[in-house]
Design a protein around this motif. Sequence first.
Motif, PDB file in Angstrom:
ATOM      1  N   ILE A   1      -0.180  -4.230   1.590  1.00  0.00           N
ATOM      2  CA  ILE A   1      -0.314  -3.075   0.880  1.00  0.00           C
ATOM      3  C   ILE A   1       0.536  -1.790   1.043  1.00  0.00           C
ATOM      4  CG2 ILE A   1      -1.941  -1.135   0.234  1.00  0.00           C
ATOM      5  CD1 ILE A   1      -4.066  -3.426   0.541  1.00  0.00           C
ATOM      6  N   LEU A   2       0.846  -1.392   2.459  1.00  0.00           N
ATOM      7  CA  LEU A   2       1.654  -0.381   2.746  1.00  0.00           C
ATOM      8  C   LEU A   2       3.031  -0.817   2.505  1.00  0.00           C
ATOM      9  CD1 LEU A   2       1.540   1.957   4.472  1.00  0.00           C
ATOM     10  CD2 LEU A   2       1.996   0.600   6.477  1.00  0.00           C
ATOM     11  N   PHE A   3       3.567  -2.170   2.632  1.00  0.00           N
ATOM     12  CA  PHE A   3       4.939  -2.524   2.102  1.00  0.00           C
ATOM     13  C   PHE A   3       5.351  -2.411   0.890  1.00  0.00           C
ATOM     14  CE2 PHE A   3       7.679  -5.867   0.619  1.00  0.00           C
ATOM     15  CZ  PHE A   3       8.872  -5.653   1.420  1.00  0.00           C
ATOM     16  N   PHE A   4       4.166  -2.949  -0.252  1.00  0.00           N
ATOM     17  CA  PHE A   4       4.504  -3.176  -1.574  1.00  0.00           C
ATOM     18  C   PHE A   4       4.333  -1.396  -2.039  1.00  0.00           C
ATOM     19  CE2 PHE A   4       3.762  -7.429  -1.346  1.00  0.00           C
ATOM     20  CZ  PHE A   4       5.086  -7.877  -1.954  1.00  0.00           C
ATOM     21  N   SER A   5       3.572  -0.528  -1.442  1.00  0.00           N
ATOM     22  CA  SER A   5       3.244   0.834  -1.857  1.00  0.00           C
ATOM     23  C   SER A   5       4.620   1.497  -1.672  1.00  0.00           C
ATOM     24  CB  SER A   5       2.365   1.488  -1.157  1.00  0.00           C
ATOM     25  OG  SER A   5       1.066   0.864  -1.454  1.00  0.00           O
ATOM     26  N   ARG A   6       5.405   1.241  -0.520  1.00  0.00           N
ATOM     27  CA  ARG A   6       6.523   1.894  -0.224  1.00  0.00           C
ATOM     28  C   ARG A   6       7.534   1.459  -1.036  1.00  0.00           C
ATOM     29  NH1 ARG A   6       8.933   6.256   1.722  1.00  0.00           N
ATOM     30  NH2 ARG A   6      11.028   5.922   2.371  1.00  0.00           N
ATOM     31  N   LEU A   7       7.622   0.173  -1.463  1.00  0.00           N
ATOM     32  CA  LEU A   7       8.584  -0.505  -2.419  1.00  0.00           C
ATOM     33  C   LEU A   7       8.471   0.179  -3.728  1.00  0.00           C
ATOM     34  CD1 LEU A   7      10.956  -2.349  -2.368  1.00  0.00           C
ATOM     35  CD2 LEU A   7       9.371  -4.203  -2.938  1.00  0.00           C
TER      36      LEU A   7
ATOM     37  N   PHE B   1       0.141  19.500  -1.728  1.00  0.00           N
ATOM     38  CA  PHE B   1       1.639  19.279  -1.385  1.00  0.00           C
ATOM     39  C   PHE B   1       2.424  20.009  -2.525  1.00  0.00           C
ATOM     40  CE2 PHE B   1      -0.491  16.003   0.818  1.00  0.00           C
ATOM     41  CZ  PHE B   1       0.422  15.868   1.842  1.00  0.00           C
ATOM     42  N   GLY B   2       2.057  20.542  -3.476  1.00  0.00           N
ATOM     43  CA  GLY B   2       2.771  21.599  -4.405  1.00  0.00           C
ATOM     44  C   GLY B   2       3.467  20.511  -5.569  1.00  0.00           C
ATOM     45  N   LEU B   3       2.858  19.492  -5.769  1.00  0.00           N
ATOM     46  CA  LEU B   3       3.393  18.305  -6.594  1.00  0.00           C
ATOM     47  C   LEU B   3       2.484  18.334  -7.821  1.00  0.00           C
ATOM     48  CD1 LEU B   3       4.218  15.320  -4.096  1.00  0.00           C
ATOM     49  CD2 LEU B   3       5.701  17.435  -5.042  1.00  0.00           C
ATOM     50  N   ALA B   4       2.920  17.612  -9.036  1.00  0.00           N
ATOM     51  CA  ALA B   4       2.403  17.470 -10.218  1.00  0.00           C
ATOM     52  C   ALA B   4       2.850  16.074 -10.734  1.00  0.00           C
ATOM     53  CB  ALA B   4       2.614  18.781 -11.097  1.00  0.00           C
TER      54      ALA B   4
ATOM     55  N   LEU C   1      11.494  10.307  -6.889  1.00  0.00           N
ATOM     56  CA  LEU C   1      10.230  11.178  -6.784  1.00  0.00           C
ATOM     57  C   LEU C   1      10.304  11.782  -5.531  1.00  0.00           C
ATOM     58  CD1 LEU C   1       7.477   8.441  -7.686  1.00  0.00           C
ATOM     59  CD2 LEU C   1       8.708  10.198  -9.216  1.00  0.00           C
ATOM     60  N   HIS C   2       9.545  13.296  -5.539  1.00  0.00           N
ATOM     61  CA  HIS C   2       9.721  14.036  -4.414  1.00  0.00           C
ATOM     62  C   HIS C   2       9.249  13.361  -3.148  1.00  0.00           C
ATOM     63  CE1 HIS C   2       8.989  17.500  -1.708  1.00  0.00           C
ATOM     64  NE2 HIS C   2       9.696  18.246  -2.693  1.00  0.00           N
TER      65      HIS C   2
ATOM     66  N   TRP D   1       5.325  10.451  -1.246  1.00  0.00           N
ATOM     67  CA  TRP D   1       5.089   9.170  -0.265  1.00  0.00           C
ATOM     68  C   TRP D   1       3.793   9.610   0.679  1.00  0.00           C
ATOM     69  CZ3 TRP D   1       4.577   4.641   0.249  1.00  0.00           C
ATOM     70  CH2 TRP D   1       4.678   4.025   1.668  1.00  0.00           C
ATOM     71  N   LYS D   2       3.826  10.751   1.142  1.00  0.00           N
ATOM     72  CA  LYS D   2       2.478  11.245   1.999  1.00  0.00           C
ATOM     73  C   LYS D   2       1.187  10.948   1.194  1.00  0.00           C
ATOM     74  CE  LYS D   2       5.375  14.614   4.603  1.00  0.00           C
ATOM     75  NZ  LYS D   2       5.624  15.953   4.684  1.00  0.00           N
ATOM     76  N   ILE D   3       1.440  11.424  -0.082  1.00  0.00           N
ATOM     77  CA  ILE D   3       0.039  11.203  -0.961  1.00  0.00           C
ATOM     78  C   ILE D   3      -0.443   9.767  -1.164  1.00  0.00           C
ATOM     79  CG2 ILE D   3      -0.976  11.555  -3.109  1.00  0.00           C
ATOM     80  CD1 ILE D   3       0.794  14.241  -3.331  1.00  0.00           C
ATOM     81  N   ILE D   4       0.645   8.918  -1.304  1.00  0.00           N
ATOM     82  CA  ILE D   4       0.530   7.451  -1.362  1.00  0.00           C
ATOM     83  C   ILE D   4      -0.197   7.036   0.003  1.00  0.00           C
ATOM     84  CG2 ILE D   4       1.580   5.222  -1.573  1.00  0.00           C
ATOM     85  CD1 ILE D   4       3.532   6.572  -3.450  1.00  0.00           C
ATOM     86  N   LEU D   5       0.409   7.371   1.064  1.00  0.00           N
ATOM     87  CA  LEU D   5      -0.103   7.205   2.457  1.00  0.00           C
ATOM     88  C   LEU D   5      -1.768   7.326   2.586  1.00  0.00           C
ATOM     89  CD1 LEU D   5       2.707   7.650   4.985  1.00  0.00           C
ATOM     90  CD2 LEU D   5       1.722   5.568   4.012  1.00  0.00           C
TER      91      LEU D   5
END
Length: 171
Positions: free
Chosen positions: A76-82, A129-132, A25-26, A30-34
């Motif tokens: 939550i942060l760890f599993f989101s990154r994983l 962020f220019g994503l879809a 994924l772009h 990850w910034k959106i998830i954060l």
Amino acid sequence: MEKFTNETIDITQLPKFEEVLFTKLHPAYWKIILIFVVIFILVLGIGLSVALNSVPELLPYQIQLTIGTVVIALLILFFSRLAFVKKGFAFRTHDVLFRHGVIATNTIVIPYNRIQHVALHEGIVSRFFGLAKIEIFTAGGDSSDIEIPGIEKQQAENIKQLLMGKIQKEL
């Protein structure tokens, strides 16, 4: 009249999807998830604060509750990154693949001839962020079978056109 045959297939000769090179994924996704994780953690922290201020019996447990909230936030942060790192997609000659999962890795393989509809979605934050997100639908369901988030918008439009072309060829 053709004679019916039902030969055994040598499964060692089948193509292996595990050998496919998946596209990640772009990185901006990850910034959106954060952003969403931080919002969730803030709501969790505000809830803890309100609970501590409105229920005096919880005050002796303030340190334990705070440590517990921090531990939950870090998990939550760890599993989101994983989950972000493990997601990937690939397009082959005859099918589309999507891999996801944290504890168990799931790989969905959908042949192009099963695809009935393709949708492209941009959320408010994703658009910034220019994503879809590409959603791929097959027969027999109200929801999509594959949702591939975090794709650059132009690439997502190209993927949608590719899939629509494959659908048209199959008709």
